[in-house]
Design an enzyme around this catalytic site. Structure first.
Site, PDB file in Angstrom:
ATOM      1  N   GLU A 182      46.192  55.786  26.088  1.00  0.00           N
ATOM      2  CA  GLU A 182      45.329  54.826  25.888  1.00  0.00           C
ATOM      3  C   GLU A 182      45.934  53.132  26.218  1.00  0.00           C
ATOM      4  O   GLU A 182      46.977  52.923  25.715  1.00  0.00           O
ATOM      5  CB  GLU A 182      44.673  54.690  24.639  1.00  0.00           C
ATOM      6  CG  GLU A 182      43.587  53.586  24.049  1.00  0.00           C
ATOM      7  CD  GLU A 182      42.513  53.538  25.210  1.00  0.00           C
ATOM      8  OE1 GLU A 182      42.051  54.596  25.306  1.00  0.00           O
ATOM      9  OE2 GLU A 182      42.453  52.473  25.796  1.00  0.00           O
ATOM     10  N   THR A 225      37.988  54.443  29.927  1.00  0.00           N
ATOM     11  CA  THR A 225      38.813  55.703  29.769  1.00  0.00           C
ATOM     12  C   THR A 225      37.902  56.710  30.393  1.00  0.00           C
ATOM     13  O   THR A 225      38.637  57.528  31.184  1.00  0.00           O
ATOM     14  CB  THR A 225      38.827  56.116  28.150  1.00  0.00           C
ATOM     15  OG1 THR A 225      39.141  55.059  27.329  1.00  0.00           O
ATOM     16  CG2 THR A 225      39.695  57.403  28.112  1.00  0.00           C
ATOM     17  N   HIS A 243      44.516  51.256  21.134  1.00  0.00           N
ATOM     18  CA  HIS A 243      43.115  50.465  21.713  1.00  0.00           C
ATOM     19  C   HIS A 243      42.932  49.321  20.928  1.00  0.00           C
ATOM     20  O   HIS A 243      43.336  49.128  19.818  1.00  0.00           O
ATOM     21  CB  HIS A 243      42.124  51.534  21.218  1.00  0.00           C
ATOM     22  CG  HIS A 243      40.916  51.272  21.881  1.00  0.00           C
ATOM     23  ND1 HIS A 243      40.073  50.249  21.692  1.00  0.00           N
ATOM     24  CD2 HIS A 243      40.179  51.910  23.016  1.00  0.00           C
ATOM     25  CE1 HIS A 243      38.928  50.294  22.696  1.00  0.00           C
ATOM     26  NE2 HIS A 243      39.219  51.387  23.313  1.00  0.00           N
ATOM     27  N   ASP A 303      45.417  55.173  30.944  1.00  0.00           N
ATOM     28  CA  ASP A 303      44.043  55.022  31.457  1.00  0.00           C
ATOM     29  C   ASP A 303      43.569  53.929  32.022  1.00  0.00           C
ATOM     30  O   ASP A 303      42.713  54.046  33.158  1.00  0.00           O
ATOM     31  CB  ASP A 303      43.121  55.595  30.311  1.00  0.00           C
ATOM     32  CG  ASP A 303      43.181  54.823  29.044  1.00  0.00           C
ATOM     33  OD1 ASP A 303      43.806  53.635  28.933  1.00  0.00           O
ATOM     34  OD2 ASP A 303      42.170  54.767  28.357  1.00  0.00           O
ATOM     35  N   HIS A 304      43.977  52.648  31.743  1.00  0.00           N
ATOM     36  CA  HIS A 304      43.238  51.421  32.305  1.00  0.00           C
ATOM     37  C   HIS A 304      44.350  50.182  31.587  1.00  0.00           C
ATOM     38  O   HIS A 304      44.922  50.689  30.833  1.00  0.00           O
ATOM     39  CB  HIS A 304      41.904  51.338  32.009  1.00  0.00           C
ATOM     40  CG  HIS A 304      41.764  51.534  30.677  1.00  0.00           C
ATOM     41  ND1 HIS A 304      41.786  50.618  29.692  1.00  0.00           N
ATOM     42  CD2 HIS A 304      41.022  52.705  30.056  1.00  0.00           C
ATOM     43  CE1 HIS A 304      41.333  51.062  28.388  1.00  0.00           C
ATOM     44  NE2 HIS A 304      40.791  52.315  28.809  1.00  0.00           N
TER      45      HIS A 304
HETATM   46  C1  GP9 Z   1      36.918  56.424  23.265  1.00  0.00           C
HETATM   47  C2  GP9 Z   1      37.974  56.163  23.931  1.00  0.00           C
HETATM   48  C3  GP9 Z   1      38.108  54.734  24.115  1.00  0.00           C
HETATM   49  O1  GP9 Z   1      36.568  57.972  23.072  1.00  0.00           O
HETATM   50  O2  GP9 Z   1      38.393  56.949  25.121  1.00  0.00           O
HETATM   51  O3  GP9 Z   1      37.628  54.402  25.269  1.00  0.00           O
HETATM   52  P1  GP9 Z   1      37.624  53.054  26.161  1.00  0.00           P
HETATM   53  O4  GP9 Z   1      37.250  51.824  25.295  1.00  0.00           O
HETATM   54  O5  GP9 Z   1      39.248  52.853  26.168  1.00  0.00           O
HETATM   55  O6  GP9 Z   1      37.225  53.199  27.086  1.00  0.00           O
HETATM   56 MN    MN Z   2      40.962  53.656  26.897  1.00  0.00          MN
END
Ligand code: GP9
Ligand code: MN
Length: 626
Positions: free
Chosen positions: A253, A297, A412, A471-472
């Site tokens: 994340e 994500t 996150h 992921d980003h």
């Molecule tokens: C939620 C998690 C976070 O299940 O994958 O999502 P994001 O806010 O990073 O897109």
């Molecule tokens: Mn994410």
């Protein structure tokens, strides 16, 4: 009805009692999480706003008995909608969507157990319908007054104003609520069940129209593009190096490449990942870009599994979950792999409960599979360390070979962490987001290290390859000032901004011994062909937009979702070209070669969008062609 001499019209009374009922259902029968008082307030007002919108329309009906009939039947219909959602929710912790209604699959599952999902006290849901029914009949007998034109206009204007106010508050509390097409729970929480259904219907009809008008005539052009621009002759040396092995994919994340081999307050941020950079069994890609948009994500998952681009608006997981895909899990499944996802969040978040089966995943270990309590959770939920620990018991029972994706959560936004989990200090700048980012990145780094140890102890390590991918971005450009302070730069230029979209990619192959740091310009679009190559799986007739990351003939650019692109020599962003190595802005004459890619990138993104909007894979029989 007379309350202390004030005569309230029945539509107002209906609004009040129906609104109170709806509020009670939201608050006590659905488990909608409320994080602050603003959310509590929005949840409190939206039932009344929606009820008023529906009932106030009655003033436009001329005949008094028809007016009363409208109120009665609307109350009944509205209650049936609530009731149906409630029963559905008790089984799926989710709200009904139109595709689900039509698909019938889930409803079919529900069929057998439907009686057990209905509770005796549900009858109380209809109490207000009975009251409205009784009052409307009574008023009808007494003959109702018709409303003056000004009263009608006022009622309509008020109901619309209330709705706009509600939407405005919702958008303030959750920016891009509508465009990000987040999660149904969010939508119901912020705009109410009825407006959610309207939103769902609009979204659905839009998708349907594009779907209906597509006839597959775009496919030959797309195939030709893929054949000439994307598809590679020959295979890389690593073709089949991991044949038959398990694939453990960690979606890390919000981590960005700038933390790798870097320090904060003199302390190493990611000691474990840094050790992997040096590790002889690991390839580390230092120029690997995320290509996500609003679906964050889920977009990165979409890119990874399909080698298609996510959409410019909304989360494709939500907007096009019913499409035909030819995704990695499905293809691996055909080769005997068991495919699964581990992620300690609600299964409906990002519509994963719908999208995963469609992509071919066999099983999703969602939050229900984990023991989550106050001590082991923070921010978005279960902390990464217990997440990996608790996942092991499931992982060990999986049939091999498997493809297992783990999605971490602790790192996150807003990057909260308990004191006892902090191994390094916060940064000190004007951005709390950036300051808090470093300790949570370190926590994730430690959790991945622990996961490696667990895998080694379980004996699964040798039979697996482990891929770790960011992921980003985690730090948006809103924090550029703090970021420039941290990176010791005068400012974050458009070039720097693109370079900050690099996320780490590690491909770890136990016993391989040839790992190195790679500078290949690459991105998430490349994951599917790369994994297929490593596993020695042919995919000649597939349609995709990435390349095997280890193949030296690969196409020489990476497109970001907004049309920016990166090559070994240039970065194109903001309608300008920059030198890749120096970051210098190029004069127009020097930028010609760079600019010439502009059209190709646009064409590529459009082809990918056309596939999704038109659901074009339904016209392709991948199996026959293989
Ligand atoms: C939620 C998690 C976070 O299940 O994958 O999502 P994001 O806010 O990073 O897109
Ligand atoms: Mn994410």
């Amino acid at each position: 009805m007379n309350i202390k001499g004030i005569k309230l019209p029945l539509y107002v009374i209906a609004t009040l009692i129906f609104g109170i009922k709806t509020y009670i259902v939201y608050r006590f029968l659905f488990s909608l999480e409320l994080e602050n008082t603003v959310q509590e307030f929005i949840l409190f007002i939206n039932p009344f706003v929606s009820a008023f919108l529906i009932f106030a329309l009655s003033v436009w009906i001329k005949k008094p008995e028809r007016q009363m009939k409208y109120l009665r039947y609307m109350a009944l219909f509205g209650t049936l909608v609530i009731f149906a959602n409630l029963v559905f929710y008790r089984s799926f912790s989710d709200f009904i969507t139109i595709p689900q209604l039509m698909q019938g699959g889930n409803a079919g599952d529900l069929g057998s157990s439907i009686l057990s999902l209905i509770k005796f006290y549900d009858i109380l849901l209809f109490a207000d319908v009975i009251a409205i029914w009784y009052l409307s009949k009574k008023q009808q007998e007494n003959s109702v007054t018709s409303y003056p034109r000004s009263g009608k206009v006022f009622a309509l204007a008020l109901s619309l104003a209330l709705m706009v106010g509600n939407f405005f508050l919702a958008e303030m509390e959750r920016p891009q609520l509508f465009t990000r097409a987040f999660d149904r729970e969010y939508l119901v929480k912020y705009i109410g069940l009825f407006n959610y259904h309207v939103y769902d219907a609009v979204l659905h009809s839009k998708v349907k129209t594009q779907h209906v008008f597509a006839d597959g005539s775009e496919l030959p052009g797309i195939k030709e593009y893929v054949d000439t621009v994307i598809e590679l002759d020959g295979k890389s040396d690593l073709f089949g190096v991991a044949e038959g092995k398990n694939v453990i994919f960690i979606s890390a994340e919000s981590i960005q490449s700038f933390v790798i081999n870097n320090t904060v307050n003199g302390q190493e941020i990611t000691p474990f990942l840094n050790s992997l950079v040096e590790d002889e069994d690991t390839y580390y890609f230092e120029n690997f870009y995320h290509q996500t948009e609003q679906g964050k994500t889920s977009d990165s998952e979409f890119l990874t599994e399909n080698s298609l681009y996510p959409l410019p608006r909304g989360a494709v997981f939500y907007t096009h979950a019913q499409n035909d895909y030819h995704a990695l899990p499905e293809m691996l499944g055909e080769k005997g792999y068991y495919t699964t996802v581990f992620h300690a969040n609600n299964d409906s978040f990002y519509n994963r409960d719908q999208m995963y089966p469609n992509l071919g995943f066999d099983y999703f270990y969602d939050v229900e599979a984990y023991e989550v309590n106050e001590n082991n959770s923070i921010g978005w939920g279960l902390k990464d360390k217990p997440f990996f620990e608790q996942s092991m018991k499931y992982l060990q029972t999986l049939e091999e070979p498997f493809y297992a994706k783990f999605i971490t959560l602790t790192n996150h936004f807003p990057f909260e962490l308990d004191e006892q989990d902090k191994s390094i200090d916060r940064y000190d700048s004007n951005s709390n987001t950036l300051n808090n980012f470093f300790p949570t990145v370190r926590y994730m780094d430690e959790s991945i290290e622990e996961f490696f140890t667990l895998l080694k102890n379980s004996g699964m390590y040798e039979d697996s390859i482990i891929i770790i991918m960011g992921d980003h971005y985690g730090i948006s450009s809103n924090h550029n000032k703090a970021m420039s302070q941290y990176l010791e730069k005068e400012e974050i230029t458009p070039y720097d901004h693109v370079q900050l979209q690099r996320v780490p990619l590690f491909i770890h192959i136990p016993g391989h011994g040839k790992g190195e740091v790679k500078s290949t310009i690459s991105g998430q679009i490349d994951m599917k062909p790369t994994i297929l190559n490593l596993l020695g799986i042919e995919y000649d007739n597939d349609i995709y937009f990435g390349n095997d990351i280890f193949n030296s003939n690969r196409k020489d650019y990476i497109a970001l979702r907004n049309g920016d692109y990166i090559t070994e020599d240039y970065i194109y962003t903001n309608d300008s070209c920059y030198d890749f190595s120096s970051g210098e802005l190029l004069e127009e004459v020097d930028a010609e070669a760079c600019m010439s890619l502009n059209e190709t990138v646009k064409e590529e993104l459009t082809h990918s969008d056309d596939i999704i909007y038109g659901d074009l894979f339904r016209f392709v029989n991948f199996k026959d062609e293989e």
